[in-house]
Scaffold this motif. Structure first.
Motif, mmCIF file in Angstrom:
data_model
loop_
_atom_site.group_PDB
_atom_site.id
_atom_site.type_symbol
_atom_site.label_atom_id
_atom_site.label_comp_id
_atom_site.label_asym_id
_atom_site.label_seq_id
_atom_site.Cartn_x
_atom_site.Cartn_y
_atom_site.Cartn_z
ATOM 1 N N ASP A 150 0.824 -1.208 0.000
ATOM 2 C CA ASP A 150 0.000 0.000 0.000
ATOM 3 C C ASP A 150 0.862 1.264 0.000
ATOM 4 O OD1 ASP A 150 -2.297 -1.453 -0.071
ATOM 5 O OD2 ASP A 150 -2.690 -1.339 2.090
ATOM 6 N N ILE A 183 1.749 10.186 -9.928
ATOM 7 C CA ILE A 183 0.868 10.285 -11.095
ATOM 8 C C ILE A 183 -0.069 11.481 -10.957
ATOM 9 C CG2 ILE A 183 -1.026 9.140 -12.314
ATOM 10 C CD1 ILE A 183 0.367 6.464 -11.656
ATOM 11 N N GLU A 184 -0.600 11.698 -9.749
ATOM 12 C CA GLU A 184 -1.515 12.815 -9.538
ATOM 13 C C GLU A 184 -0.802 14.162 -9.735
ATOM 14 O OE1 GLU A 184 -4.668 12.901 -9.165
ATOM 15 O OE2 GLU A 184 -4.956 10.740 -9.119
ATOM 16 N N THR A 231 0.900 6.516 -6.869
ATOM 17 C CA THR A 231 -0.338 7.241 -7.179
ATOM 18 C C THR A 231 -0.148 8.738 -7.013
ATOM 19 O OG1 THR A 231 -1.678 5.351 -6.478
ATOM 20 C CG2 THR A 231 -2.774 7.499 -6.584
ATOM 21 N N LEU A 233 2.167 1.761 -3.483
ATOM 22 C CA LEU A 233 1.094 2.184 -4.381
ATOM 23 C C LEU A 233 0.701 3.642 -4.124
ATOM 24 C CD1 LEU A 233 -1.213 -0.988 -4.429
ATOM 25 C CD2 LEU A 233 0.254 -0.126 -6.262
ATOM 26 N N ARG A 234 0.661 4.047 -2.836
ATOM 27 C CA ARG A 234 0.332 5.436 -2.538
ATOM 28 C C ARG A 234 1.388 6.384 -3.109
ATOM 29 N NH1 ARG A 234 -1.055 3.517 2.627
ATOM 30 N NH2 ARG A 234 0.887 4.355 3.484
#
Length: 447
Positions: free
Chosen positions: A277, A287-288, A284, A280-281
């Protein structure tokens, strides 16, 4: 054969110089001719009026004396005579017989005689009746014609010189343009080969179009170099920060595979989920940030900031209170609806609240505020935690920037970077300030 840009510029400057000078020469020629004719007309009419007054007061004898004494020595162009009713000269300088029908004439240009030198001479004249006779006053235009021919020769020479100067000026201009364009092209080629440090020199202090182009290109290259530097930092930091969780992930995976006890294996697998996690955070969030920096403003909608703050506050209030913090909302101003990317702005405000929850400390308070500032409005979160020293705030706002005091908390140091990217997208800025005690993190937006 297609001409180059510099050759076309040189040719255009030559043509413009030639056309403008021809227009100027034509105007000067026409104006000088018109002025000369008008001067003759005024002189002729004034002299005719004066001589008619002499006749009215003294008769033919007085007029004859005035005609004979009016011609100055050396004045060969003056025409001044008294004619009988058949057009024959009685006294003065004029053709033996007037060539046209005797008609009162204010001013006219014509040939007065049909023999001798008068055949080829144009004369501006005035013809007035005086009893049974006629008063002829005028001036031959030979001198004016000679002056016009001299002016024409001078103007022709001026056109030739202007053409020559136009050619020289065009070549100088073409060379200047070529040098400036070659300098810009050289920088572009160097950048294309990977040298992002090259810049175009500003020659004229930013006063001409090439300097303005150079400044804009340099600004673009500055941003490109900064983005490439950030990309290198992000890549290095991402590789560095992913190394530890991936290593832990690998270690825990190996441990989980070798464990025979089901409970121990379950605990190991839970650790794998936590580490996964975290990775992945982190990905992410990267990407944001990239998404917020490249989103089109076509996706913006009109949003009332006050209503957006109230919606987010309603969503986060139970979460903040569960974390042991007192939560409040302050709407100090309600501006008109503004152009927002609603999803990204909501995420940025959520990040403000999440960061305050992590660092505000238990039992503290947290305020979500919409306030008026000099530049427009500010969306800010105020906490009563330990805050961030002014010297550390720039580091805290960098991508993957984590202070020593935050190393013990989970995260990758990307939350504030996302907030700053969203603020820039909306034409604003993100800043940190002291809340004495605590921290104020605000997004300042232009109205």
């Amino acid at each position: 054969m297609r001409l180059s840009v510099t050759a076309r510029i040189a040719l255009l400057s030559i043509v413009l110089a030639l056309v403008s000078n021809l227009a100027l020469v034509g105007f000067v020629w026409k104006q000088t001719q018109s002025d000369a004719i008008q001067a003759v007309q005024r002189e002729t009419i004034e002299q005719a009026d004066a001589l008619r007054e002499v006749w009215a007061s003294g008769g033919d004898a007085a007029l004859s004396r005035a005609i004979l004494s009016a011609r100055a020595p050396g004045d060969v162009s003056l025409v001044l005579a008294m004619l009988d009713d058949a057009g024959r000269r009685i006294v003065g300088v004029a053709p033996e017989r007037f060539a046209t029908r005797l008609v009162p004439t204010g001013f006219r240009i014509a040939r007065l005689g049909d023999s001798g030198l008068w055949v080829d001479r144009e004369t501006g004249y005035s013809l007035r009746p005086i009893g049974r006779r006629w008063l002829l006053v005028g001036r031959n235009l030979d001198l004016i014609a000679a002056e016009q021919r001299a002016i024409e020769r001078a103007l022709a020479l001026a056109v030739f010189l202007s053409l020559a100067l136009g050619v020289v000026g065009g070549l100088v201009l073409a060379r200047y343009v070529a040098q400036r364009l070659d300098a810009i092209a050289g920088v572009v080629d160097a950048v294309g080969e990977g040298d992002l440090s090259r810049r175009v020199d500003v020659v004229a202090g930013g006063q001409d179009a090439f300097d303005r182009l150079a400044q804009r290109l340099n600004t673009t290259l500055d941003k490109t170099e900064a983005l490439m530097g950030e990309l290198r930092v992000v890549t290095d930091s991402l590789a560095h920060d992913l190394r530890s969780p991936l290593a832990r992930l690998r270690t825990k995976t190996e441990q989980a595979v070798t464990l025979a006890d089901p409970q121990a294996r379950e605990a190991a697998l839970s650790g794998l989920v936590v580490e996964t996690d975290l990775v992945l955070r982190m990905l992410t969030m990267v990407i944001e940030i990239s998404r917020s920096e490249s989103v089109s403003r076509d996706r913006f909608t009109r949003v009332a900031p006050g209503e957006l703050i109230e919606e987010i506050a309603e969503l986060y209030e139970p979460v903040v209170e569960d974390a042991g913090l007192a939560f409040s909302v302050a709407i100090d101003v309600r501006p008109r609806p503004m152009a927002f990317h609603r999803e990204l702005m909501s995420q940025a405000i959520g990040n403000l609240i999440d960061n305050a929850m992590k660092h505000a400390g238990g039992g503290g308070s947290l305020v979500l505020r919409l306030a008026r500032v000099a530049e427009g409005v500010a969306i800010q979160v105020e906490d009563r935690g330990p805050g961030i020293a002014e010297a550390d705030r720039a580091q805290a706002m960098k991508r993957f920037g984590r202070l020593d005091t935050a190393r013990s908390t989970p995260g990758a140091g990307l939350g504030m970077a996302l907030i700053e990217a969203v603020a820039r997208l909306h034409g604003g800025r993100f800043e940190l300030a002291d809340n004495a005690p605590g921290l104020v993190a605000r997004i300042v937006l232009p109205v």
